[in-house]
Design an enzyme around this catalytic site. Structure first.
Site, PDB file in Angstrom:
ATOM      1  N   LYS A   1       0.848  -1.186   0.000  1.00  0.00           N
ATOM      2  CA  LYS A   1       0.000   0.000   0.000  1.00  0.00           C
ATOM      3  C   LYS A   1       0.886   1.239   0.000  1.00  0.00           C
ATOM      4  O   LYS A   1       1.797   1.359   0.818  1.00  0.00           O
ATOM      5  CB  LYS A   1      -0.894   0.014   1.238  1.00  0.00           C
ATOM      6  CG  LYS A   1      -1.657   1.318   1.472  1.00  0.00           C
ATOM      7  CD  LYS A   1      -2.174   1.405   2.893  1.00  0.00           C
ATOM      8  CE  LYS A   1      -1.077   1.529   3.931  1.00  0.00           C
ATOM      9  NZ  LYS A   1      -0.400   2.853   3.947  1.00  0.00           N
TER      10      LYS A   1
ATOM     11  N   VAL B   1       8.496  -5.633   7.579  1.00  0.00           N
ATOM     12  CA  VAL B   1       7.533  -5.464   8.664  1.00  0.00           C
ATOM     13  C   VAL B   1       7.651  -4.054   9.245  1.00  0.00           C
ATOM     14  O   VAL B   1       8.749  -3.491   9.319  1.00  0.00           O
ATOM     15  CB  VAL B   1       7.783  -6.530   9.757  1.00  0.00           C
ATOM     16  CG1 VAL B   1       6.871  -6.329  10.957  1.00  0.00           C
ATOM     17  CG2 VAL B   1       7.587  -7.932   9.163  1.00  0.00           C
ATOM     18  N   ALA B   2       6.506  -3.487   9.662  1.00  0.00           N
ATOM     19  CA  ALA B   2       6.466  -2.155  10.276  1.00  0.00           C
ATOM     20  C   ALA B   2       7.179  -1.134   9.394  1.00  0.00           C
ATOM     21  O   ALA B   2       8.090  -0.437   9.821  1.00  0.00           O
ATOM     22  CB  ALA B   2       7.094  -2.183  11.668  1.00  0.00           C
TER      23      ALA B   2
ATOM     24  N   GLY C   1       5.374   0.988   6.789  1.00  0.00           N
ATOM     25  CA  GLY C   1       4.597   2.047   6.170  1.00  0.00           C
ATOM     26  C   GLY C   1       3.930   1.694   4.861  1.00  0.00           C
ATOM     27  O   GLY C   1       3.360   2.573   4.209  1.00  0.00           O
ATOM     28  N   ILE C   2       3.980   0.416   4.469  1.00  0.00           N
ATOM     29  CA  ILE C   2       3.339   0.010   3.212  1.00  0.00           C
ATOM     30  C   ILE C   2       2.237  -1.022   3.460  1.00  0.00           C
ATOM     31  O   ILE C   2       1.845  -1.761   2.558  1.00  0.00           O
ATOM     32  CB  ILE C   2       4.362  -0.503   2.179  1.00  0.00           C
ATOM     33  CG1 ILE C   2       5.282  -1.573   2.771  1.00  0.00           C
ATOM     34  CG2 ILE C   2       5.173   0.656   1.623  1.00  0.00           C
ATOM     35  CD1 ILE C   2       6.268  -2.161   1.758  1.00  0.00           C
ATOM     36  N   GLY C   3       1.749  -1.049   4.696  1.00  0.00           N
ATOM     37  CA  GLY C   3       0.561  -1.826   5.001  1.00  0.00           C
ATOM     38  C   GLY C   3       0.707  -3.313   4.871  1.00  0.00           C
ATOM     39  O   GLY C   3      -0.274  -4.009   4.585  1.00  0.00           O
TER      40      GLY C   3
ATOM     41  N   GLY D   1       1.091  -5.930   7.013  1.00  0.00           N
ATOM     42  CA  GLY D   1       0.203  -6.722   7.861  1.00  0.00           C
ATOM     43  C   GLY D   1      -1.257  -6.506   7.527  1.00  0.00           C
ATOM     44  O   GLY D   1      -2.061  -7.449   7.529  1.00  0.00           O
ATOM     45  N   SER D   2      -1.617  -5.262   7.224  1.00  0.00           N
ATOM     46  CA  SER D   2      -2.999  -4.952   6.860  1.00  0.00           C
ATOM     47  C   SER D   2      -3.376  -5.613   5.542  1.00  0.00           C
ATOM     48  O   SER D   2      -4.474  -6.162   5.386  1.00  0.00           O
ATOM     49  CB  SER D   2      -3.190  -3.434   6.758  1.00  0.00           C
ATOM     50  OG  SER D   2      -2.967  -2.810   8.005  1.00  0.00           O
ATOM     51  N   ALA D   3      -2.466  -5.544   4.569  1.00  0.00           N
ATOM     52  CA  ALA D   3      -2.724  -6.186   3.279  1.00  0.00           C
ATOM     53  C   ALA D   3      -2.828  -7.701   3.434  1.00  0.00           C
ATOM     54  O   ALA D   3      -3.643  -8.348   2.765  1.00  0.00           O
ATOM     55  CB  ALA D   3      -1.621  -5.831   2.286  1.00  0.00           C
TER      56      ALA D   3
ATOM     57  N   ASP E   1      -5.741   0.441   8.327  1.00  0.00           N
ATOM     58  CA  ASP E   1      -5.429   0.279   6.906  1.00  0.00           C
ATOM     59  C   ASP E   1      -6.127  -0.914   6.266  1.00  0.00           C
ATOM     60  O   ASP E   1      -6.114  -1.055   5.042  1.00  0.00           O
ATOM     61  CB  ASP E   1      -3.919   0.108   6.704  1.00  0.00           C
ATOM     62  CG  ASP E   1      -3.164   1.419   6.794  1.00  0.00           C
ATOM     63  OD1 ASP E   1      -3.798   2.478   6.674  1.00  0.00           O
ATOM     64  OD2 ASP E   1      -1.939   1.373   6.985  1.00  0.00           O
TER      65      ASP E   1
END
Length: 294
Positions: free
Chosen positions: A15, A104-105, A107-109, A111-113, A145
């Site tokens: 993301k 990981v962690a 800013g490109i999402g 875990g959310s993706a 996100d």
């Protein structure tokens, strides 16, 4: 990664916040945002097979970063449990493999993706529609996100991420992602933010016709989390400067709360050449080239 004819595969694309404005802070401490989100064809993958019980296997280059996390705490398994409950299932029987290619962690999402991809894959496995009304509330419970990642399409998001609106069509655009190798927690970045708030900045008029037109619109906007992120991870400044110097770079910017930065290019050859040069000059950085998804 396990794969057979019964496997369901969903991609979890990176993301990108093409711009990100912080509009204010609510009494509960959360911040109101305005952002244009796009997705790149640089991604994790979630593979799901029918099983008697819920299991999670993580592989891929960034699997070690999640090695210390309990399986039940991963957003992917949390997504599976919540959807199973919403469907009245006693046991979310699924063998899930998460192939972790995104840092990981960062800013490109990632875990959310991953969570959104899990919801889409389970919807297919359990034969419910991709637009089933039970999916969106679960996505919102999982994180700010996740709702925008659930669609995987360019979108505006507002509020604390719970308001997702369609974005205008975006032109074909190549992209390079760079992370300096330092995880950066979003709460810490917001805590370090100071100064005035911004106004919403959604596009008006005709959609941008090409990459140059898109960049002209984005140049009048920014990422309000860049300054605080740079105070926490000074290497972000070096990444942005290195991206900006690459031939063909139209725009270099931090994504989300960082520390991943991205640059936009008119074509994939320029992006691939830029990525190759950055990898050679900075072997400790994570560098990937690709394109924005339509």
């Amino acid at each position: 990664m396990n794969s057979d004819q019964s496997s369901i595969v969903e991609h979890a694309p990176a993301k990108l916040n093409l711009y990100l404005h912080v509009l204010g802070r609510r009494p509960d401490g959360y911040h109101e945002l305005d952002s244009l989100v796009a997705f790149a064809d640089i991604r994790d993958t979630v593979t799901i097979r029918p099983a008697d019980r819920l299991t999670l296997e993580i592989d891929g280059p960034f699997a070690p970063a999640l090695a210390g996390e309990a399986a039940g705490d991963n957003l992917v398994t949390r997504a599976a449990v919540l959807l199973a409950r919403a469907l009245g299932r006693d046991e979310p029987g699924a063998a899930i493999t998460l192939t972790k290619r995104l840092p990981v962690a960062s800013g490109i999402g990632g875990g959310s993706a991953d969570a959104a991809a899990c919801l889409r894959a389970l919807a297919r496995l359990w034969a419910i529609g991709a637009d089933d009304a039970r999916l969106a509330p679960i996505a919102a419970r999982l994180g700010a996100d996740v709702p925008v990642c659930l669609s995987g399409r360019p979108a505006y998001f507002g509020g604390i991420g719970d308001i997702v609106d369609p974005a205008p069509p975006l032109p074909s655009c190549a992209v390079v992602l760079v992370n300096p190798g330092t995880p950066l927690a979003t709460p810490a970045v917001f805590k370090a933010r100071s100064g005035p708030f911004s106004l919403p900045a959604r596009f008006e008029g005709e959609p941008p016709a090409d990459a140059a037109a898109l960049v002209a619109l984005l140049a009048a906007r920014g990422n309000d989390l860049t300054a605080p992120a740079r105070t926490l991870v000074p290497a972000i400044a070096e990444v942005l400067e290195a991206l900006d110097r690459t031939p063909g770079c139209l725009l270099a910017r931090l994504s989300g709360s960082g520390a991943t930065c991205f640059a936009l290019y008119a074509d994939r050859d320029e992006a691939a050449a830029a990525a190759a040069g950055l990898e050679s000059d900075h072997p400790g950085w994570w560098v990937r080239a690709g394109g924005l998804l339509a």
